[in-house]
Design a protein around this motif. Structure first.
Motif, PDB file in Angstrom:
ATOM      1  N   LEU A 291      12.548   1.993 -58.955  1.00 50.09           N
ATOM      2  CA  LEU A 291      13.928   1.669 -58.606  1.00 50.09           C
ATOM      3  C   LEU A 291      14.146   0.156 -58.569  1.00 50.09           C
ATOM      4  N   ALA A 292      13.141  -0.564 -58.084  1.00 49.50           N
ATOM      5  CA  ALA A 292      13.249  -2.024 -58.029  1.00 49.50           C
ATOM      6  C   ALA A 292      13.326  -2.613 -59.436  1.00 49.50           C
ATOM      7  N   ALA A 293      12.581  -2.040 -60.379  1.00 47.48           N
ATOM      8  CA  ALA A 293      12.625  -2.522 -61.762  1.00 47.48           C
ATOM      9  C   ALA A 293      14.007  -2.295 -62.370  1.00 47.48           C
ATOM     10  N   LEU A 294      14.587  -1.128 -62.099  1.00 48.49           N
ATOM     11  CA  LEU A 294      15.937  -0.839 -62.597  1.00 48.49           C
ATOM     12  C   LEU A 294      16.962  -1.766 -61.959  1.00 48.49           C
ATOM     13  N   TYR A 295      16.837  -1.953 -60.647  1.00 51.21           N
ATOM     14  CA  TYR A 295      17.748  -2.846 -59.936  1.00 51.21           C
ATOM     15  C   TYR A 295      17.631  -4.268 -60.470  1.00 51.21           C
ATOM     16  N   GLY A 296      16.401  -4.720 -60.706  1.00 51.10           N
ATOM     17  CA  GLY A 296      16.187  -6.063 -61.227  1.00 51.10           C
ATOM     18  C   GLY A 296      16.822  -6.257 -62.593  1.00 51.10           C
ATOM     19  N   SER A 297      16.776  -5.237 -63.439  1.00 50.22           N
ATOM     20  CA  SER A 297      17.397  -5.331 -64.762  1.00 50.22           C
ATOM     21  C   SER A 297      18.896  -5.525 -64.641  1.00 50.22           C
ATOM     22  N   VAL A 298      19.518  -4.785 -63.717  1.00 49.45           N
ATOM     23  CA  VAL A 298      20.957  -4.906 -63.510  1.00 49.45           C
ATOM     24  C   VAL A 298      21.310  -6.298 -62.983  1.00 49.45           C
ATOM     25  N   VAL A 299      20.536  -6.780 -61.996  1.00 48.23           N
ATOM     26  CA  VAL A 299      20.805  -8.095 -61.407  1.00 48.23           C
ATOM     27  C   VAL A 299      20.662  -9.194 -62.452  1.00 48.23           C
ATOM     28  N   ARG A 300      19.637  -9.138 -63.259  1.00 40.73           N
ATOM     29  CA  ARG A 300      19.425 -10.173 -64.283  1.00 40.73           C
ATOM     30  C   ARG A 300      20.528 -10.136 -65.333  1.00 40.73           C
ATOM     31  N   LEU A 301      20.942  -8.932 -65.714  1.00 44.99           N
ATOM     32  CA  LEU A 301      22.017  -8.806 -66.693  1.00 44.99           C
ATOM     33  C   LEU A 301      23.323  -9.374 -66.135  1.00 44.99           C
ATOM     34  N   ARG A 302      23.597  -9.076 -64.887  1.00 42.21           N
ATOM     35  CA  ARG A 302      24.824  -9.569 -64.259  1.00 42.21           C
ATOM     36  C   ARG A 302      24.803 -11.092 -64.152  1.00 42.21           C
ATOM     37  N   ARG A 303      23.668 -11.637 -63.754  1.00 44.13           N
ATOM     38  CA  ARG A 303      23.550 -13.093 -63.646  1.00 44.13           C
ATOM     39  C   ARG A 303      23.754 -13.746 -65.012  1.00 44.13           C
ATOM     40  N   ALA A 304      23.147 -13.148 -66.044  1.00 45.85           N
ATOM     41  CA  ALA A 304      23.286 -13.699 -67.392  1.00 45.85           C
ATOM     42  C   ALA A 304      24.732 -13.613 -67.872  1.00 45.85           C
ATOM     43  N   ALA A 305      25.436 -12.544 -67.485  1.00 41.96           N
ATOM     44  CA  ALA A 305      26.828 -12.374 -67.920  1.00 41.96           C
ATOM     45  C   ALA A 305      27.708 -13.499 -67.384  1.00 41.96           C
ATOM     46  N   TYR A 306      27.474 -13.924 -66.148  1.00 40.65           N
ATOM     47  CA  TYR A 306      28.243 -15.038 -65.597  1.00 40.65           C
ATOM     48  C   TYR A 306      27.800 -16.363 -66.208  1.00 40.65           C
ATOM     49  N   ARG A 307      26.506 -16.512 -66.407  1.00 38.99           N
ATOM     50  CA  ARG A 307      25.990 -17.773 -66.932  1.00 38.99           C
ATOM     51  C   ARG A 307      26.475 -18.022 -68.365  1.00 38.99           C
ATOM     52  N   ARG A 308      26.601 -16.943 -69.150  1.00 40.72           N
ATOM     53  CA  ARG A 308      26.987 -17.079 -70.555  1.00 40.72           C
ATOM     54  C   ARG A 308      28.488 -16.935 -70.782  1.00 40.72           C
ATOM     55  N   GLY A 309      29.226 -16.710 -69.708  1.00 40.73           N
ATOM     56  CA  GLY A 309      30.671 -16.649 -69.834  1.00 40.73           C
ATOM     57  C   GLY A 309      31.230 -15.291 -70.192  1.00 40.73           C
ATOM     58  N   TRP A 310      30.391 -14.250 -70.206  1.00 35.08           N
ATOM     59  CA  TRP A 310      30.910 -12.901 -70.470  1.00 35.08           C
ATOM     60  C   TRP A 310      31.769 -12.407 -69.313  1.00 35.08           C
ATOM     61  N   LEU A 311      31.407 -12.824 -68.106  1.00 41.89           N
ATOM     62  CA  LEU A 311      32.222 -12.575 -66.924  1.00 41.89           C
ATOM     63  C   LEU A 311      32.728 -13.914 -66.410  1.00 41.89           C
ATOM     64  N   ARG A 312      33.946 -13.932 -65.933  1.00 41.31           N
ATOM     65  CA  ARG A 312      34.586 -15.193 -65.562  1.00 41.31           C
ATOM     66  C   ARG A 312      34.171 -15.665 -64.176  1.00 41.31           C
ATOM     67  N   VAL A 313      33.848 -16.940 -64.080  1.00 41.97           N
ATOM     68  CA  VAL A 313      33.609 -17.607 -62.804  1.00 41.97           C
ATOM     69  C   VAL A 313      34.893 -18.353 -62.432  1.00 41.97           C
ATOM     70  N   HIS A 314      35.390 -18.119 -61.217  1.00 39.96           N
ATOM     71  CA  HIS A 314      36.680 -18.658 -60.809  1.00 39.96           C
ATOM     72  C   HIS A 314      36.502 -19.913 -59.951  1.00 39.96           C
ATOM     73  N   ARG A 315      37.188 -20.961 -60.321  1.00 44.46           N
ATOM     74  CA  ARG A 315      37.302 -22.162 -59.493  1.00 44.46           C
ATOM     75  C   ARG A 315      38.589 -22.061 -58.680  1.00 44.46           C
ATOM     76  N   VAL A 316      38.552 -22.577 -57.450  1.00 42.49           N
ATOM     77  CA  VAL A 316      39.714 -22.431 -56.569  1.00 42.49           C
ATOM     78  C   VAL A 316      40.380 -23.770 -56.253  1.00 42.49           C
ATOM     79  N   GLY A 317      39.924 -24.846 -56.885  1.00 45.69           N
ATOM     80  CA  GLY A 317      40.608 -26.122 -56.742  1.00 45.69           C
ATOM     81  C   GLY A 317      40.116 -27.016 -55.626  1.00 45.69           C
ATOM     82  N   VAL A 318      39.193 -26.524 -54.803  1.00 46.33           N
ATOM     83  CA  VAL A 318      38.576 -27.342 -53.759  1.00 46.33           C
ATOM     84  C   VAL A 318      37.071 -27.074 -53.789  1.00 46.33           C
ATOM     85  N   PRO A 319      36.262 -27.944 -53.189  1.00 44.61           N
ATOM     86  CA  PRO A 319      34.818 -27.691 -53.160  1.00 44.61           C
ATOM     87  C   PRO A 319      34.475 -26.405 -52.407  1.00 44.61           C
ATOM     88  N   VAL A 320      33.431 -25.734 -52.879  1.00 43.28           N
ATOM     89  CA  VAL A 320      32.954 -24.498 -52.259  1.00 43.28           C
ATOM     90  C   VAL A 320      31.465 -24.638 -51.966  1.00 43.28           C
TER      91      VAL A 320
END
Length: 331
Positions: free
Chosen positions: A25-54
């Motif tokens: 289960l941990a291996a499956l979970y890790g695959s999902v987490v890595r895919l999700r992280r890569a999706a944000y890093r590569r721009g497949w999923l949008r990262v939102h800026r809110v106009g002030v530091p976070v």
């Protein structure tokens, strides 16, 4: 603590090896987490800026690590620097599902125990929402010019300018495996901007940079006069803690010479009056996080121990340096 929690902690922190099913289960979970992280890093999923530091304060391992007292200290530091901080959180444990603006009068049931505690201690805008982007935008509408996210290292949808990882020294990363075989929410990464360890031992002046400990001196009980914790040395009490690591709270009381009957509860536990009715008539001492959920019970001889984060000077020096590089000079 439940038998299920004990079972998992024996494998995460107690040296028992997780079985094949947990590792799979941990291996499956890790695959999902890595895919999700890569999706944000590569721009497949949008990262939102809110106009002030976070700024995001969180941890890789599940469970409590002292994040909330650190957030409170960070908010106070930012305010001294001229910022107008606001805090966003998911609000774990609350019954309400919609976005909520939290203030000192909000119940923990509606706002979540940690956000209510932050609102009471800091008097800054606090917004809870599962959508932290929406929460950040709302807290900015309320006057914040910098956002502090209490937890949310894994909430990549909200752009962050600075990440702070909090580590519990006594448990660290456990067996360093991913959920459910271990306590890690995501694979460990070296890219976090700052790491700070929560520890009980050593005076502050002897710490290397990036350590803190939680310090409490006075016991409070509503409108009753405060009592010095040191004056309770040798007193037998019921010790109650519904936090990620109750042992940390119990050890701190024991270090002050109190004699404990321990009552650990799950993190974010929703208390009922029956939870605090014990056969042996003794004073009850609990964390402030638990206290905000029990104030409506009108129970006698129930005390809380507020704590503050005593932080090594080097941490804020490094924090200010990174803020200057990533965000610009302080206000």
């Amino acid at each position: 603590m439940s038998a299920t929690t004990d079972w998992f902690e024996a494998r995460w922190y107690g040296g028992r090896k997780p079985g094949f099913a947990l590792r799979t289960l941990a291996a499956l979970y890790g695959s999902v987490v890595r895919l999700r992280r890569a999706a944000y890093r590569r721009g497949w999923l949008r990262v939102h800026r809110v106009g002030v530091p976070v700024i995001v304060v969180g941890n890789i391992a599940v469970g409590g690590s002292g994040k909330t007292p650190l957030v409170i200290a960070l908010v106070e530091h930012l305010r001294k620097q001229g910022w107008k901080p606001g805090v966003v959180s998911r609000g774990y444990g609350r019954k309400s599902r919609s976005q909520r603006v939290v203030n000192a009068q909000t119940s923990a049931e509606q706002g979540g125990d940690e956000p209510v505690l932050i609102a009471r201690r800091c008097n800054v805008p606090v917004v809870v929402d599962a959508d932290r982007v929406a929460a950040a935008r709302r807290v900015i509408e309320l006057g914040a010019d910098i956002v502090v996210a209490d937890d949310g290292l894994q909430h990549y949808r909200l752009h962050r300018d600075l990440e702070i990882e909090v580590i519990e020294v006594g448990r660290r990363l456990g067996n360093a495996r991913l959920l459910p075989a271990g306590p890690l929410r995501e694979p460990y990464r070296e890219s976090t901007d700052l790491r700070i360890e929560n520890r009980l031992d050593a005076p502050a002046e002897e710490w290397p940079a990036h350590h803190f400990r939680l310090v409490g001196e006075d016991l409070l009980a509503g409108n009753r006069p405060a009592q010095r914790l040191q004056d309770w040395r040798g007193k037998r009490i019921h010790a109650v803690a519904g936090i990620g690591n109750p042992k940390r709270f119990f050890d701190s009381l024991r270090d002050h010479g109190l004699v404990l009957v321990e009552h650990p509860f799950p993190d974010h536990h929703a208390y009922a009056p029956a939870d605090l009715q014990f056969e042996e008539a003794l004073p009850i001492v609990m964390t402030e996080k638990d206290w905000v959920k029990c104030t409506a019970f009108a129970l006698s001889d129930v005390w809380c121990l507020p704590v503050t984060a005593e932080i090594s000077v080097g941490f804020f020096e490094e924090f200010d340096r990174l803020m200057s590089l990533k965000v610009g000079p302080s206000k």
